[in-house]
Design an enzyme around this catalytic site. Structure first.
Site, PDB file in Angstrom:
ATOM      1  N   TYR A  58      -2.609   0.333  10.703  1.00  0.00           N
ATOM      2  CA  TYR A  58      -2.603  -0.113   9.307  1.00  0.00           C
ATOM      3  C   TYR A  58      -1.280   0.245   8.643  1.00  0.00           C
ATOM      4  O   TYR A  58      -0.658  -0.583   7.970  1.00  0.00           O
ATOM      5  CB  TYR A  58      -3.778   0.523   8.566  1.00  0.00           C
ATOM      6  CG  TYR A  58      -3.794   0.263   7.083  1.00  0.00           C
ATOM      7  CD1 TYR A  58      -4.049  -1.006   6.580  1.00  0.00           C
ATOM      8  CD2 TYR A  58      -3.575   1.292   6.168  1.00  0.00           C
ATOM      9  CE1 TYR A  58      -4.071  -1.255   5.216  1.00  0.00           C
ATOM     10  CE2 TYR A  58      -3.607   1.057   4.804  1.00  0.00           C
ATOM     11  CZ  TYR A  58      -3.853  -0.219   4.332  1.00  0.00           C
ATOM     12  OH  TYR A  58      -3.865  -0.448   2.978  1.00  0.00           O
TER      13      TYR A  58
ATOM     14  N   SER B 294       0.865  -1.181   0.000  1.00  0.00           N
ATOM     15  CA  SER B 294       0.000   0.000   0.000  1.00  0.00           C
ATOM     16  C   SER B 294       0.892   1.218   0.000  1.00  0.00           C
ATOM     17  O   SER B 294       2.048   1.165   0.438  1.00  0.00           O
ATOM     18  CB  SER B 294      -0.886   0.018   1.259  1.00  0.00           C
ATOM     19  OG  SER B 294      -1.527   1.280   1.430  1.00  0.00           O
TER      20      SER B 294
END
Length: 302
Positions: free
Chosen positions: A158, A145
């Protein structure tokens, strides 16, 4: 490092019932690969498998929770039983978690790490063990990501899990490069038009929305297929990755600005929403779709 011939390759994709995983499965199917698809929800996974069969692919669907190491080993064994080998393994299973750090229950944070980081560890372990027993090149692709490159305020755990996955990807690639034909690649998408924003853990107090410009999942999938053919260390997808330059030049100032803008966008605008553990508690019901239905005008198609 050499890649594989995608046509006829045995490809495992986790998180294959929606989003980037489903788009990736369909992209490999269109290229003539043989597929093993994994996700938690059996019904939605079978819908995904049927959509790939409609493209002419041979598909095996294996319901799998990637947080369970034994389940991922069974997934690898099922792939070998069906196709005799594993040429490409795509670790895509994951979700996200948003809100002020101290307001998010520790149990939710721990579960996020299990899904996004340990799930990929389990996938890499099962894939690499099998690939080292085979002849010829093989490729592992970890879907990381932008949050694994640039720290993401309001998604601290995250971001931490994705930084961990980025480190795993880089270290494992270097280790395997000196003793095998197994290539390990990382993909770093910006915000993508997938259903994950409808399924993520949410303690922002507002309905989650991706930060534009949003990337089409098919674009990410195309890059993943490209990595199977021609492995590279990393591929960055989406214009927001250009923020790496100000982060490098003025990391503190840039991060604080990102936190202020994120607070305004994520915590102070949009419809109110109660705290929701989302997909961290289990599979979320819904159709097998790659996209989340965000406005086409905000989506990067290429």
């Amino acid at each position: 490092m050499k890649g594989v011939e995608v046509g006829g390759a045995a490809v495992v994709v986790t998180g294959a019932s929606s989003g980037i995983g489903l788009a990736t499965a369909r992209a490999f199917a269109a290229e003539g690969a043989r597929l093993v698809l994994a996700a938690r929800a059996p019904d939605r996974l079978e819908q995904a498998a049927q959509s790939c069969r409609a493209l002419g692919a041979e598909v095996l669907a294996v319901p799998t929770d990637v947080t369970e190491a034994a389940a991922v080993e069974r997934l690898a064994a099922a792939a070998v039983d069906r196709f005799g080998r594993v040429d490409v393994w795509v670790n895509d299973a994951g979700t996200s978690l948003w809100g002020p750090f101290e307001e998010i229950p520790v149990a939710a944070s721990a579960r996020l790490v299990e899904v996004d980081l340990l799930g990929a560890v389990h996938g890499c372990a099962a894939a690499v063990r099998q690939m080292l027993r085979q002849d010829g090149p093989a490729v592992v692709v970890n879907v990381v990501s932008i949050s694994g490159r640039l720290a993401s305020p309001w998604a601290a755990v995250y971001s931490g899990a994705k930084f961990g996955l980025a480190g795993l990807t880089d270290a494992l690639r270097a280790e395997l490069a000196v003793r095998s034909q197994v290539a390990v690649c990382g993909v770093y998408p910006a915000f993508v038009d997938t259903p994950t924003y409808l399924e993520s853990g949410n303690w922002t107090g507002r309905a989650l929305r991706p930060v534009p410009p949003v990337v089409a999942p098919e674009r990410v999938a195309g890059r993943i297929v490209g990595l199977a053919r021609r492995p590279r260390r990393a591929v960055r997808v989406g214009a927001l990755n250009l923020l790496s330059l100000p982060y490098a030049l003025a990391p503190g100032t840039t991060a604080r600005l990102a936190a202020r803008l994120g607070r305004r966008y994520l915590l102070r605008s949009g419809p109110p929403a109660p705290p929701d553990v989302g997909g961290l508690a289990g599979a979320v019901a819904g159709p097998a779709e790659p996209r989340g239905g965000w406005e086409p005008s905000t989506t990067e198609e290429r």
